[in-house]
Design a protein around this motif. Structure first.
Motif, PDB file in Angstrom:
ATOM      1  N   GLU A  69       1.098  -1.339  -0.103  1.00  9.13           N
ATOM      2  CA  GLU A  69       0.501   0.084   0.024  1.00  9.13           C
ATOM      3  C   GLU A  69       0.434   1.325   0.180  1.00  9.13           C
ATOM      4  OE1 GLU A  69      -0.014  -2.559   2.720  1.00  9.13           O
ATOM      5  OE2 GLU A  69      -2.195  -2.737   2.921  1.00  9.13           O
ATOM      6  N   HIS A  70       2.274   1.422   0.307  1.00  8.40           N
ATOM      7  CA  HIS A  70       2.548   2.548   0.182  1.00  8.40           C
ATOM      8  C   HIS A  70       3.793   2.257  -0.699  1.00  8.40           C
ATOM      9  CE1 HIS A  70       1.977   3.924   4.969  1.00  8.40           C
ATOM     10  NE2 HIS A  70       0.843   3.651   4.525  1.00  8.40           N
ATOM     11  N   GLY A  71       3.931   1.585  -1.494  1.00 11.58           N
ATOM     12  CA  GLY A  71       4.628   2.025  -2.475  1.00 11.58           C
ATOM     13  C   GLY A  71       5.857   0.930  -2.745  1.00 11.58           C
ATOM     14  N   GLU A  72       6.414   0.141  -1.828  1.00 19.23           N
ATOM     15  CA  GLU A  72       7.573  -0.612  -1.042  1.00 19.23           C
ATOM     16  C   GLU A  72       7.307  -2.329  -2.186  1.00 19.23           C
ATOM     17  OE1 GLU A  72      10.699  -2.465   2.198  1.00 19.23           O
ATOM     18  OE2 GLU A  72       8.661  -1.150   2.539  1.00 19.23           O
ATOM     19  N   ASN A  73       8.521  -2.354  -2.963  1.00 20.38           N
ATOM     20  CA  ASN A  73       8.635  -3.700  -3.458  1.00 20.38           C
ATOM     21  C   ASN A  73       8.726  -4.413  -2.628  1.00 20.38           C
ATOM     22  OD1 ASN A  73       9.038  -5.801  -5.687  1.00 20.38           O
ATOM     23  ND2 ASN A  73      10.257  -4.368  -6.075  1.00 20.38           N
ATOM     24  N   CYS A  74       8.261  -5.769  -3.469  1.00 16.02           N
ATOM     25  CA  CYS A  74       7.391  -6.584  -1.880  1.00 16.02           C
ATOM     26  C   CYS A  74       8.634  -7.763  -2.075  1.00 16.02           C
ATOM     27  CB  CYS A  74       6.147  -7.441  -2.069  1.00 16.02           C
ATOM     28  SG  CYS A  74       4.688  -6.017  -1.741  1.00 16.02           S
ATOM     29  N   GLY A  75       8.895  -7.700  -3.780  1.00 18.21           N
ATOM     30  CA  GLY A  75      10.097  -8.559  -4.194  1.00 18.21           C
ATOM     31  C   GLY A  75      11.249  -8.261  -3.282  1.00 18.21           C
ATOM     32  N   THR A  76      11.685  -7.392  -2.664  1.00 19.35           N
ATOM     33  CA  THR A  76      12.504  -7.296  -1.554  1.00 19.35           C
ATOM     34  C   THR A  76      12.401  -7.282  -0.525  1.00 19.35           C
ATOM     35  OG1 THR A  76      12.335  -4.846  -1.649  1.00 19.35           O
ATOM     36  CG2 THR A  76      13.539  -5.274  -3.911  1.00 19.35           C
ATOM     37  N   THR A  77      11.065  -7.565   0.038  1.00 21.40           N
ATOM     38  CA  THR A  77      10.414  -7.930   1.155  1.00 21.40           C
ATOM     39  C   THR A  77      10.862  -9.353   1.876  1.00 21.40           C
ATOM     40  OG1 THR A  77       8.172  -7.954   0.742  1.00 21.40           O
ATOM     41  CG2 THR A  77       9.508  -5.982   1.112  1.00 21.40           C
ATOM     42  N   ILE A  78      10.409  -9.283   3.020  1.00 24.03           N
ATOM     43  CA  ILE A  78      10.034 -11.088   3.580  1.00 24.03           C
ATOM     44  C   ILE A  78       9.427 -11.662   2.493  1.00 24.03           C
ATOM     45  CG2 ILE A  78      11.036 -10.539   5.752  1.00 24.03           C
ATOM     46  CD1 ILE A  78       7.884 -10.118   6.537  1.00 24.03           C
ATOM     47  N   VAL A 117      -0.398  -5.005  -4.589  1.00 21.78           N
ATOM     48  CA  VAL A 117      -1.153  -6.712  -3.921  1.00 21.78           C
ATOM     49  C   VAL A 117      -1.071  -6.537  -2.644  1.00 21.78           C
ATOM     50  CG1 VAL A 117       1.191  -6.964  -3.413  1.00 21.78           C
ATOM     51  CG2 VAL A 117      -0.380  -8.852  -4.571  1.00 21.78           C
ATOM     52  N   GLY A 118      -1.512  -7.193  -2.680  1.00 24.35           N
ATOM     53  CA  GLY A 118      -2.863  -7.545  -1.271  1.00 24.35           C
ATOM     54  C   GLY A 118      -1.258  -8.060   0.481  1.00 24.35           C
ATOM     55  N   ILE A 119      -1.130  -7.001   0.284  1.00 21.81           N
ATOM     56  CA  ILE A 119      -0.257  -7.285   1.843  1.00 21.81           C
ATOM     57  C   ILE A 119       0.029  -6.263   2.353  1.00 21.81           C
ATOM     58  CG2 ILE A 119       2.985  -7.836   2.660  1.00 21.81           C
ATOM     59  CD1 ILE A 119       3.207  -9.624  -0.603  1.00 21.81           C
ATOM     60  N   GLN A 120      -0.148  -6.267   3.474  1.00 23.19           N
ATOM     61  CA  GLN A 120      -0.281  -5.482   4.727  1.00 23.19           C
ATOM     62  C   GLN A 120       0.735  -5.088   5.154  1.00 23.19           C
ATOM     63  OE1 GLN A 120      -3.144  -5.093   7.708  1.00 23.19           O
ATOM     64  NE2 GLN A 120      -3.683  -7.055   7.401  1.00 23.19           N
ATOM     65  N   TYR A 121       1.170  -3.388   3.993  1.00 24.43           N
ATOM     66  CA  TYR A 121       2.014  -2.825   5.125  1.00 24.43           C
ATOM     67  C   TYR A 121       2.056  -2.453   6.376  1.00 24.43           C
ATOM     68  CZ  TYR A 121       5.177   1.504   5.593  1.00 24.43           C
ATOM     69  OH  TYR A 121       6.663   2.402   6.345  1.00 24.43           O
ATOM     70  N   TYR A 122       1.129  -2.010   6.800  1.00 27.20           N
ATOM     71  CA  TYR A 122       1.187  -1.430   8.317  1.00 27.20           C
ATOM     72  C   TYR A 122       1.353  -2.509   9.364  1.00 27.20           C
ATOM     73  CZ  TYR A 122      -1.766   1.462   5.738  1.00 27.20           C
ATOM     74  OH  TYR A 122      -2.788   2.526   4.278  1.00 27.20           O
TER      75      TYR A 122
END
Length: 335
Positions: A41-50, A157-162
């Motif tokens: 939701e905040h624009g962070e690339n999920c491909g670089t996260t857990i 995508v449906g991943i919660q940033y919060y």
């Protein structure tokens, strides 16, 4: 004269052989592919996260009335694919490709479903034009009507940033459920459980199918982690009883599911339609008196309906790794 005839015959035979062996020009394949980057939701690339190893769970693509599920490293230029893979400088991305670009294409489209209720439509063309290097194919791509490069398609995508941001940045250990399941409890007309009836279970396994995100599959008989599948299993989940059960899930509570539909065609000809709108996070995020209160966080939502009737709010199982559980009693005419 005889020698001339023999030489002529040999020449003709050699010519025929050379004609057969001459390589034919191959059709220009020019495969078309698209790189899809998933952001929260905040624009962070999920491909670089857990979540980079689980991106395939969040996305499907519908193209020409066929739905493609993402599979890890499944790219094959000889057929259409949706693959989760690593690309240099882009990290983990979803690639949709294998489309034959040897012919001209005008305004074809495919739809990206990220499970969060939003629709992303990619429209593309493949035209033969005269360029500085001669005649060649020139491709054009639009995302929801806006021109983009086909390697830079970005979707929320449906991943919660919060929830993720709270855990990672604050170091807070969040207690409570870490995943969710929808459980279907088969009962007879008198309300007695049928899960210990082996003949009934075999009927369930042999004759039940389910459709989710447009993909119809046979019911599964082994636990496959957090993939959203319908399955029959007797594996214990935390403090749940160890009897066999029919599950849809398991999915993590950080997953946002909006406007999702599960259709179950049971072995006896009956059908259930499950509508899922689910968003769960740490309650303190919605509590103004909490140090972790964030007014930008949406309210929790547990709206799961079977044939239009809302299920009771989910309850957590009592265990170290608690599971948030929805339960639906399915009545079968079984003696």
């Amino acid at each position: 004269m005889k020698k001339f005839f023999v030489y002529t015959l040999m020449f003709l035979m050699l010519s025929a052989c050379s004609d057969k062996e001459e390589p034919q020009p191959q059709k220009e394949k020019n495969p078309i592919s698209f790189c899809i980057t998933l952001i929260d939701e905040h624009g962070e690339n999920c491909g670089t996260t857990i979540y980079k190893d689980n991106l395939a769970e969040y996305i499907t693509v519908k193209y020409k009335d066929k739905v493609y599920e993402a599979k890890k490293d499944s790219h094959n230029e000889n057929e259409i694919y949706l693959s989760c893979r690593h690309k240099n400088q882009l990290g983990y991305i979803i690639e949709f490709g294998g489309i034959d670009g040897s012919m001209e294409i005008e305004n074809e489209s495919f739809t990206i479903d990220c499970g969060n209720g939003e629709t992303n439509v990619v429209t593309f063309s493949n035209r033969k034009e005269n360029t500085a290097n001669g005649e060649g194919f020139v491709q054009e791509c639009k995302l929801n009507g806006v021109p983009v490069d086909k390697s830079q398609i970005v979707c929320k995508v449906g991943i919660q940033y919060y929830l993720r941001n709270l855990i990672i940045n604050s170091g807070l250990i969040v207690s409570g459920p870490s995943c969710c399941q929808i459980r279907f409890l088969p009962v007879d007309a008198n309300g007695n459980s049928l899960m210990e009836n082996q003949e009934f279970l075999e009927k369930i396994k042999e004759g039940t199918t389910f459709t989710y995100r447009g993909v119809t599959s046979n019911i599964e008989t082994e636990y496959t982690g957090s993939k959203l599948k319908l399955k029959v299993t007797n594996e214990s989940f935390g403090g749940l009883e160890k009897e066999p059960r029919i599950l849809f899930g398991t999915f993590p509570v950080n997953k946002i599911l909006k406007g999702q539909k599960l259709e179950i065609n049971w072995f006896d000809g009956s059908k259930d339609v499950v509508d899922i709108n689910f968003l769960s996070h740490y309650k303190a995020l919605n509590d103004p008196s909490s140090a972790y209160y964030d007014p930008t966080v949406p309210q929790q939502e547990f709206d799961v309906r079977v044939n239009g009737v809302q299920l009771e709010p989910p309850y957590p199982t009592q265990s170290l790794h608690s599971v948030l559980l929805f339960v639906y009693k399915k009545v079968f005419n079984w003696k």
